[in-house]
Design a protein around this motif. Structure first.
Motif, short mmCIF file in Angstrom:
data_model
loop_
_atom_site.label_atom_id
_atom_site.label_comp_id
_atom_site.label_asym_id
_atom_site.label_seq_id
_atom_site.Cartn_x
_atom_site.Cartn_y
_atom_site.Cartn_z
N LYS A 1 7.50 -29.72 -14.54
CA LYS A 1 7.81 -28.57 -13.70
C LYS A 1 7.94 -27.30 -14.56
CE LYS A 1 11.27 -26.94 -10.43
NZ LYS A 1 12.53 -27.24 -9.79
N ALA A 2 8.55 -27.44 -15.71
CA ALA A 2 8.76 -26.29 -16.59
C ALA A 2 7.48 -25.85 -17.30
CB ALA A 2 9.83 -26.62 -17.63
N ASP A 3 6.52 -26.76 -17.43
CA ASP A 3 5.30 -26.48 -18.18
C ASP A 3 4.15 -26.18 -17.22
OD1 ASP A 3 3.20 -26.30 -19.94
OD2 ASP A 3 3.36 -28.37 -20.67
N VAL A 4 4.02 -24.90 -16.86
CA VAL A 4 2.96 -24.52 -15.92
C VAL A 4 1.57 -24.74 -16.51
CG1 VAL A 4 4.36 -22.94 -14.56
CG2 VAL A 4 3.13 -22.09 -16.57
N ALA A 5 1.48 -24.92 -17.82
CA ALA A 5 0.20 -25.15 -18.47
C ALA A 5 -0.23 -26.61 -18.38
CB ALA A 5 0.27 -24.72 -19.93
N ALA A 6 0.60 -27.48 -17.86
CA ALA A 6 0.30 -28.91 -17.77
C ALA A 6 -0.57 -29.21 -16.55
CB ALA A 6 1.59 -29.72 -17.74
N GLN A 7 -1.66 -28.46 -16.41
CA GLN A 7 -2.50 -28.57 -15.21
C GLN A 7 -3.16 -29.93 -15.04
OE1 GLN A 7 -2.47 -26.33 -12.76
NE2 GLN A 7 -0.95 -25.29 -14.00
N GLY A 8 -3.34 -30.68 -16.12
CA GLY A 8 -3.95 -32.00 -16.02
C GLY A 8 -3.00 -33.06 -15.53
N SER A 9 -1.73 -32.73 -15.45
CA SER A 9 -0.71 -33.69 -15.05
C SER A 9 -0.69 -33.87 -13.53
CB SER A 9 0.66 -33.18 -15.52
OG SER A 9 1.71 -33.80 -14.83
N TYR A 10 -0.69 -35.12 -13.08
CA TYR A 10 -0.60 -35.42 -11.66
C TYR A 10 0.68 -34.83 -11.09
CZ TYR A 10 -0.24 -38.13 -7.34
OH TYR A 10 -0.10 -38.51 -6.02
N THR A 11 1.76 -34.96 -11.84
CA THR A 11 3.05 -34.42 -11.38
C THR A 11 2.95 -32.92 -11.18
OG1 THR A 11 4.24 -36.19 -12.51
CG2 THR A 11 5.50 -34.20 -11.96
N ARG A 12 2.34 -32.23 -12.13
CA ARG A 12 2.19 -30.77 -12.03
C ARG A 12 1.35 -30.40 -10.81
NH1 ARG A 12 5.05 -26.63 -13.20
NH2 ARG A 12 4.21 -25.67 -11.37
N LYS A 13 0.29 -31.17 -10.56
CA LYS A 13 -0.56 -30.90 -9.40
C LYS A 13 0.24 -31.06 -8.10
CE LYS A 13 -4.87 -32.15 -11.64
NZ LYS A 13 -5.92 -33.15 -11.77
N LEU A 14 1.10 -32.06 -8.05
CA LEU A 14 1.95 -32.24 -6.87
C LEU A 14 2.93 -31.09 -6.73
CD1 LEU A 14 2.75 -36.06 -7.02
CD2 LEU A 14 1.31 -34.90 -5.33
N LEU A 15 3.55 -30.70 -7.84
CA LEU A 15 4.53 -29.61 -7.80
C LEU A 15 3.89 -28.30 -7.34
CD1 LEU A 15 6.45 -30.47 -11.07
CD2 LEU A 15 7.40 -30.54 -8.75
N ASP A 16 2.62 -28.14 -7.63
CA ASP A 16 1.92 -26.92 -7.22
C ASP A 16 1.47 -26.96 -5.76
OD1 ASP A 16 2.21 -25.79 -9.73
OD2 ASP A 16 0.22 -26.41 -10.43
N ALA A 17 1.66 -28.10 -5.10
CA ALA A 17 1.19 -28.24 -3.72
C ALA A 17 2.22 -29.00 -2.88
CB ALA A 17 -0.15 -28.97 -3.70
N PRO A 18 3.32 -28.34 -2.49
CA PRO A 18 4.37 -29.02 -1.72
C PRO A 18 3.88 -29.77 -0.48
CG PRO A 18 5.18 -26.92 -2.49
CD PRO A 18 3.71 -26.96 -2.83
N PRO A 19 2.91 -29.25 0.28
CA PRO A 19 2.44 -30.04 1.42
C PRO A 19 1.84 -31.39 0.99
CG PRO A 19 1.76 -27.76 1.68
CD PRO A 19 2.31 -27.90 0.28
N ARG A 20 1.20 -31.39 -0.16
CA ARG A 20 0.63 -32.65 -0.69
C ARG A 20 1.75 -33.65 -1.01
NH1 ARG A 20 -3.17 -33.30 -6.04
NH2 ARG A 20 -3.67 -35.48 -5.71
N ILE A 21 2.84 -33.16 -1.56
CA ILE A 21 3.97 -34.05 -1.87
C ILE A 21 4.50 -34.66 -0.57
CG2 ILE A 21 6.28 -34.29 -2.86
CD1 ILE A 21 5.71 -31.72 -4.46
N ARG A 22 4.67 -33.84 0.44
CA ARG A 22 5.19 -34.34 1.72
C ARG A 22 4.26 -35.39 2.32
NH1 ARG A 22 6.50 -28.81 1.99
NH2 ARG A 22 4.75 -28.38 3.39
N ARG A 23 2.95 -35.15 2.23
CA ARG A 23 1.99 -36.14 2.74
C ARG A 23 2.09 -37.44 1.96
NH1 ARG A 23 -1.33 -31.62 2.91
NH2 ARG A 23 -2.45 -32.27 1.05
N LYS A 24 2.28 -37.34 0.64
CA LYS A 24 2.40 -38.54 -0.18
C LYS A 24 3.67 -39.32 0.17
CE LYS A 24 0.19 -40.06 -2.92
NZ LYS A 24 -0.86 -41.07 -2.82
N ILE A 25 4.74 -38.62 0.46
CA ILE A 25 5.98 -39.30 0.86
C ILE A 25 5.74 -40.12 2.13
CG2 ILE A 25 8.32 -38.96 1.77
CD1 ILE A 25 8.29 -38.46 -1.16
N ILE A 26 5.08 -39.52 3.10
CA ILE A 26 4.79 -40.21 4.36
C ILE A 26 3.89 -41.42 4.08
CG2 ILE A 26 3.58 -40.01 6.58
CD1 ILE A 26 4.56 -37.01 6.53
#
Length: 110
Positions: free
Chosen positions: A18-43
C-alpha cells in the motif's frame, strides 16, 4: 507450523504494498488501486468458501480445499481493510468487545 502470527506478517506485506505506489507488478497493489475489484473478489471468494464447505459436508471435497478457499478469502478481506485504513487490531477490538457482551437482539431481529 503456521499459526496466527502469519496474519501479522501478511498484514505487514499488504501495508508495505500500500505504501509503495511503485509496486505496480504486485497483485496486492493492483487490488488496492481498484476498490471495486477488491469487493468483487470478496464476494467471489466467500462464494467459493461456501461451495467448498457444502461439498465437504456432502463428502465430496476435502478440508484442504476449504482451507485454501478460506485463505483466499482472508487475504482479500485484509486487502479490503487496508484499502479503507481499517487495521486488524480494530477488528479484533470489535470482536473482543462482542465476546464480552451478552447478545441483545435488535428490535425485529432476534
Amino acid at each position: 507450523m503456521a499459526d496466527e502470527r502469519f496474519l501479522a506478517k501478511l498484514w505487514a506485506t499488504i501495508e508495505s504494498r500500500k505504501a509503495d505506489v511503485a509496486a505496480q507488478g504486485s497483485y496486492t497493489r493492483k487490488l488496492l488501486d481498484a476498490p471495486p475489484r477488491i469487493r468483487r473478489k470478496i464476494i467471489e471468494e466467500a462464494y467459493e468458501v461456501n461451495e467448498a464447505h457444502q461439498a465437504l459436508s456432502d463428502g465430496k471435497d476435502t478440508k484442504d480445499h476449504l482451507a485454501h478457499e478460506a485463505a483466499d478469502l482472508l487475504y482479500h478481506l485484509l486487502v479490503l481493510l487496508a484499502s479503507a485504513d481499517v487495521t486488524p487490531t480494530e477488528v479484533y477490538a470489535v470482536l473482543e468487545h462482542r465476546h464480552g457482551q451478552p447478545h441483545v437482539p435488535k428490535p425485529g431481529n432476534p
